[in-house]
Design an enzyme around this catalytic site. Sequence first.
Site, short mmCIF file in Angstrom:
data_model
loop_
_atom_site.label_atom_id
_atom_site.label_comp_id
_atom_site.label_asym_id
_atom_site.label_seq_id
_atom_site.Cartn_x
_atom_site.Cartn_y
_atom_site.Cartn_z
N GLU A 83 0.64 -1.05 0.15
CA GLU A 83 -0.17 0.13 0.27
C GLU A 83 0.97 1.41 -0.08
O GLU A 83 2.13 1.42 0.62
CB GLU A 83 -1.04 -0.26 1.36
N LYS A 267 -7.05 -0.48 11.78
CA LYS A 267 -6.60 -0.98 10.43
C LYS A 267 -5.47 0.38 10.45
O LYS A 267 -4.00 0.27 9.84
CB LYS A 267 -7.37 -0.81 9.11
N ASP A 283 4.97 -13.59 12.01
CA ASP A 283 4.05 -14.12 11.47
C ASP A 283 2.77 -12.79 11.78
O ASP A 283 2.12 -12.19 12.97
CB ASP A 283 3.52 -15.52 12.49
N HIS A 381 -2.96 11.12 -0.27
CA HIS A 381 -2.69 9.76 -1.00
C HIS A 381 -2.91 9.66 -2.43
O HIS A 381 -1.95 8.84 -2.76
CB HIS A 381 -3.59 8.56 -0.23
C1 MEV Z 1 -5.75 3.52 5.66
O1 MEV Z 1 -4.91 2.32 4.72
C2 MEV Z 1 -5.79 3.67 7.01
C3 MEV Z 1 -6.87 4.66 7.48
O2 MEV Z 1 -7.42 4.38 6.97
C4 MEV Z 1 -6.34 4.58 9.15
C5 MEV Z 1 -7.81 5.87 9.84
O3 MEV Z 1 -9.24 5.65 9.12
O4 MEV Z 1 -7.73 5.85 11.01
C6 MEV Z 1 -6.36 6.03 7.32
#
Ligand code: MEV
Length: 736
Positions: A83, A267, A283, A381
């Site tokens: 990513e 995430k 792992d 991004h």
């Molecule tokens: C994207 O890889 C991760 C985000 O969605 C995390 C978040 O929303 O805090 C930007």
Amino acid sequence: MTHTSRLPGFNGRSREDRVAAVRDFAALSDEEARLFANGDALPLEQAQKVIENVLGRYALPFSVATNFRINGRDYLVPMSVEESSIVAAASYAAKLARECGGFQCRSSDPLMIAQVQLLRVPCLEAAWREIEIQRADLVAEANHQFPRMVERGGGVRDVEARVVQAEGGPPMFVVHLIVDVRDAMGANLVNSIAEAMAPRLEVLTGGEARLRILSNLSDRRIARAEVRIKHEVLGSRGLNGREVAVRIAEAHQFAEADPYRACTHNKGIMNGIDPILVATGNDWRAVEAGAHAYAARTGQYGPMSQWWCDEEGDLRGVLELPLALGIVGGITRAHKMARLALKIAGVRTAQELAEVAVASGLASNLAALKALATEGIQRGHMALHARNIAFSVGAATTEIDRVVQEMIDRGNISHAAARDIVEKLKAHAGQKRPDPSPVNQYAMAKVNLFGEHSVDYGKPAIALPVRKALVTILVEDNEYGEILIRSPNELDDEIPVAITRTVLRELGLPEDTALTITGYSSIPVHAQLGSSAAFAVAITRAIAQKYGLDLGPRRVNEVAFEAEKICHGSPSGLDNTVVTYERPVWFLRGGEFEFLSIGANFDLCIAYTGEEAPTIRARERWDAAMKAEPERFEAAIEELAKITEQGREELAAGRLVELGALMTRSHQVFQRLGFSTRRLDELVEAALSGGALGAKLTGEGQGGCIVALAESGKRHAVLGALRAVNPTALFSTEVR
Ligand code: MEV
């Protein structure tokens, strides 16, 4: 070499440059440095032994996040991930943290849990009592069965019993064996212990052993990172730092209240952790499972991190996670790339690796929240994503910005769109009817004021344009079918031909276009005055004009930088930047720069010793000297960096006496290090006795030029004194 993970403009450097910097940082061998490119870290025969049904291998980018400072130590953080933005975001947040003292991390002992599920235990209470009574004996027996684990400093530390019950089902008796696995992730060992101890537990409890396996909720193996970000560094796009801190704290409250948001919040944390796990052969499924279970330990799934504002308006963040990571065993040792990643990370224990990972998770979380709470993440991004796509379809350096912008304007960021735009640009460049009449362009020299050596070691430099030393280029078509160079300066053809070819290629034109380039130059060659950059800029401007390409200074600078690589191998980019923009510049290797403000007008007088000082040779000397006497030279680099910082302030305030004194002081540093020559010293002395406020050698030293500062109106006296020493070239330039 200074051991710093602060590598400004790292992403903008060539891959070779990046490898060289990481190699230096982690003291990699030639063979290790070659691994980055040869893609053979896991030979096919070996891959077939790792998993089943193997057909081949799978490649991912390997990268490092920069700027990390953890418990007072600098780290480059190895990352492998598909990513875009993840590495950039972690590096960015690590830079913010670093400006405020970095991350504080700690971790518990590496304790894993082996679970043995016992069914149909006749009396739960009696079983419980038995376990309590036999606890020490059970620990001793397990350690006796696994002597190598004990030799490595690990071992079973405790035994605990729990009763659990599924809704509507019978109660189950569950025994936990707590195992210290030291530097291993420990899954194999822990599973073996569970299986080995199960028969004894059956006898003790009268139950029937079923599942014998580790728990990935390794909540005895916790790593914790804390950070305090001063509000002063958080300001962004019209919001002051205190407001941004509050917005981040509010973003955290959203995650506290809502599992839908908590999941995405988390995430963002795992964005900083999983790539390290992949790079180091750990792992990641185990860590992911453990982290999310830990986030739900209260019964409600929540954010893994906490963010709040303190009484000073600064932002505080904490992240605490179970992190079962290993630096021995499994694939970590067998896979050459994983080994290399561990060496780059420079971690000495599995606990230290967990501390790096938890800091990186907190950094990624911070970067995401800051972007989300201010401008949103799509802008940065998508631009980065589009940039990567533009690169991957082979857009020339000069075309990247245009391709990115057009994809954003079209609302279509894809390989197909990028290819289409690049093809159109190329066709457009090819269709351009060149101007049949000769085209004339020029570029001026530059002079280094401060930091010309320390810039190669990550410190800033200051350089200014020299308006009275010029390269003039005339470009015409020719009938000979090749590039011809003509010059009254009797230039060696090879370099201008190579520069011209690079410029043509970068502009999307055929490299063998038949052009005659006539160059006139009043800039002495090999005198550290940016002669090659001036040629590159002037040739770029002239060819662009001939083909009707409206490049703008940014693109001219990029093309000239590519051409500079032909002359200097690994240039900093300083020369082409000053020559292109024709303004005083504050510059960091990698391409970050700012224009400087000048508080009072003055003149710079420049005299050439006649002794050539080609950049490559001089730079090799510096590198060799750094290796031979690292402490002495590191101290000198620090001193030169301080002089540069102070020089910037004096320039802005127009304090010319102080500015001159700093120039003379930096000359003295070079003298001490043996980088001046008798001739350079004579010219510096002459300038000072002629009334200059300061003077120094300029450029790499061991020859080349001196530069002296004269107050407005005193230039003639200084030039007169210099002339008496008989330099081979002498000129002055006004700075305003
Ligand atoms: C994207 O890889 C991760 C985000 O969605 C995390 C978040 O929303 O805090 C930007």
